[in-house]
Motif scaffolding. Structure first.
Motif, PDB file in Angstrom:
ATOM      1  N   VAL A 177      -5.096  -0.576  -9.433  1.00  0.00           N
ATOM      2  CA  VAL A 177      -4.815  -0.397  -8.015  1.00  0.00           C
ATOM      3  C   VAL A 177      -6.119  -0.398  -7.226  1.00  0.00           C
ATOM      4  O   VAL A 177      -7.185  -0.080  -7.752  1.00  0.00           O
ATOM      5  CB  VAL A 177      -4.035   0.908  -7.733  1.00  0.00           C
ATOM      6  N   LEU A 234      -3.224   4.591 -12.930  1.00  0.00           N
ATOM      7  CA  LEU A 234      -3.724   3.842 -11.774  1.00  0.00           C
ATOM      8  C   LEU A 234      -4.805   2.857 -12.204  1.00  0.00           C
ATOM      9  O   LEU A 234      -4.869   1.732 -11.702  1.00  0.00           O
ATOM     10  CB  LEU A 234      -4.276   4.805 -10.719  1.00  0.00           C
ATOM     11  N   LEU A 247       4.483   0.878 -10.304  1.00  0.00           N
ATOM     12  CA  LEU A 247       3.668   2.012  -9.852  1.00  0.00           C
ATOM     13  C   LEU A 247       4.553   3.205  -9.523  1.00  0.00           C
ATOM     14  O   LEU A 247       4.296   4.337  -9.976  1.00  0.00           O
ATOM     15  CB  LEU A 247       2.853   1.617  -8.623  1.00  0.00           C
ATOM     16  N   TYR A 249       0.851  -1.190   0.000  1.00  0.00           N
ATOM     17  CA  TYR A 249       0.000   0.000   0.000  1.00  0.00           C
ATOM     18  C   TYR A 249       0.889   1.244   0.000  1.00  0.00           C
ATOM     19  O   TYR A 249       1.860   1.328   0.761  1.00  0.00           O
ATOM     20  CB  TYR A 249      -0.925  -0.021   1.212  1.00  0.00           C
ATOM     21  N   VAL A 295      -3.274   3.819  -2.066  1.00  0.00           N
ATOM     22  CA  VAL A 295      -3.658   2.777  -3.015  1.00  0.00           C
ATOM     23  C   VAL A 295      -2.870   1.507  -2.725  1.00  0.00           C
ATOM     24  O   VAL A 295      -1.780   1.550  -2.140  1.00  0.00           O
ATOM     25  CB  VAL A 295      -3.427   3.223  -4.475  1.00  0.00           C
ATOM     26  N   LEU A 308      -1.747  -2.560  -4.377  1.00  0.00           N
ATOM     27  CA  LEU A 308      -1.635  -3.458  -5.523  1.00  0.00           C
ATOM     28  C   LEU A 308      -0.671  -4.582  -5.149  1.00  0.00           C
ATOM     29  O   LEU A 308       0.056  -4.472  -4.159  1.00  0.00           O
ATOM     30  CB  LEU A 308      -1.180  -2.724  -6.773  1.00  0.00           C
TER      31      LEU A 308
END
Length: 207
Positions: A158, A153, A183, A136, A173, A175
Motif C-alpha cells: 500500500v 500492509l 485490504l 484510498y 493508505v 492501492l
C-alpha cells in the motif's frame, strides 16, 4: 488506449537531431490542459527567438489533439510529431521542436523524417510513467492492531499518505482499486472487526 491504464511521460526532456546541417531541437513536457501545452510552446519560442520554426503537437488524455507546422510545408512537421506521440503510447504530453535551418533543403520526405525522428528521440529520453486507478482508505486502529496489520500492509504494497499517532493510530493508505476488497477483508480479519477500512477517495497513481 485502455481507460484503466494511463501512460504519460516520466519527465521533461530535450534532444537534438542534426540533419544536413539543420538542427532539430525537440523538447517534451507532461501537461494536462491545452493552456499548459500552448504555454510550453510559447516558452520554447522565447528560448529560440532566432529559429525559423517551432513546430508542436500535443495529445491529451481527454482526447484533445492539436499540431502546427509553423510555416513548414503542410504535413511535414506537426503531424509527424503527433504520430510520434501516438506511437509512443503516451498522453497528456506536448512536443515542441525548434528548427535551425542549415542552408540545405531537405525536401518534404526529409523534413517528415527529421521531425518524426527528433520527436521520437525526445519522447524516448523522457521515459514512460504508467498510472492505474487507485482507491484510498482510512484506517482507525488501536496501537496493538496497528502492529498486527503492518506486515499485511507491507505485503499488499500500500502507499501510505499519512499516519497520525494520537490516542489511536489513524492512517490513510492507497492501492490499486482491484486490491481494495482484499485490504478490507484482511484488515477486518486481523483486527477481529475492530477496524474496517473506509474508502475515502479514488484517483490515478503510479503503477
Amino acid at each position: 488506449m485502455s481507460e484503466e491504464i494511463f501512460r504519460t511521460v516520466a519527465g521533461d526532456s530535450e534532444e537534438i537531431l542534426e540533419e544536413k546541417r539543420s538542427s532539430f531541437i525537440a523538447a517534451v513536457r507532461r501537461v494536462s490542459t491545452e493552456e499548459e501545452a500552448m504555454a510550453f510552446v510559447k516558452e520554447r519560442k522565447k528560448m529560440h527567438p532566432d529559429a525559423r520554426h517551432t513546430v508542436f503537437a500535443y495529445l491529451l488524455r481527454k482526447g484533445a489533439a492539436r499540431y502546427s507546422d509553423d510555416s513548414e510545408p503542410q504535413g511535414t512537421a506537426g503531424l509527424p510529431t503527433l504520430e510520434a506521440i501516438r506511437r509512443a503510447g503516451v498522453e497528456d504530453v506536448v512536443v515542441a521542436t525548434t528548427r535551425y535551418f542549415g542552408g540545405i533543403l531537405l525536401g518534404a520526405g526529409g523534413l517528415t523524417r527529421a521531425y518524426a525522428g527528433a520527436a521520437h528521440l525526445a519522447l524516448e529520453a523522457a521515459g514512460v510513467a504508467e498510472y492505474v486507478p487507485f482507491a484510498y482508505y482510512s484506517l482507525d486502529l488501536t496501537y496493538p492492531d496497528h502492529q498486527r496489520v503492518l506486515p499485511e500492509l507491507s505485503r499488499l504494497a500500500v502507499r501510505e499518505r499519512g499516519t497520525d499517532f494520537a490516542e489511536r493510530v489513524r492512517m490513510e493508505v492507497g492501492l490499486p482499486v482491484e486490491m481494495g476488497p482484499e485490504l478490507c477483508r484482511r484488515v477486518t480479519e486481523l483486527t477481529a472487526g475492530r477496524c474496517i477500512p473506509k474508502e475515502v477517495s479514488q484517483g490515478m497513481d503510479l503503477k
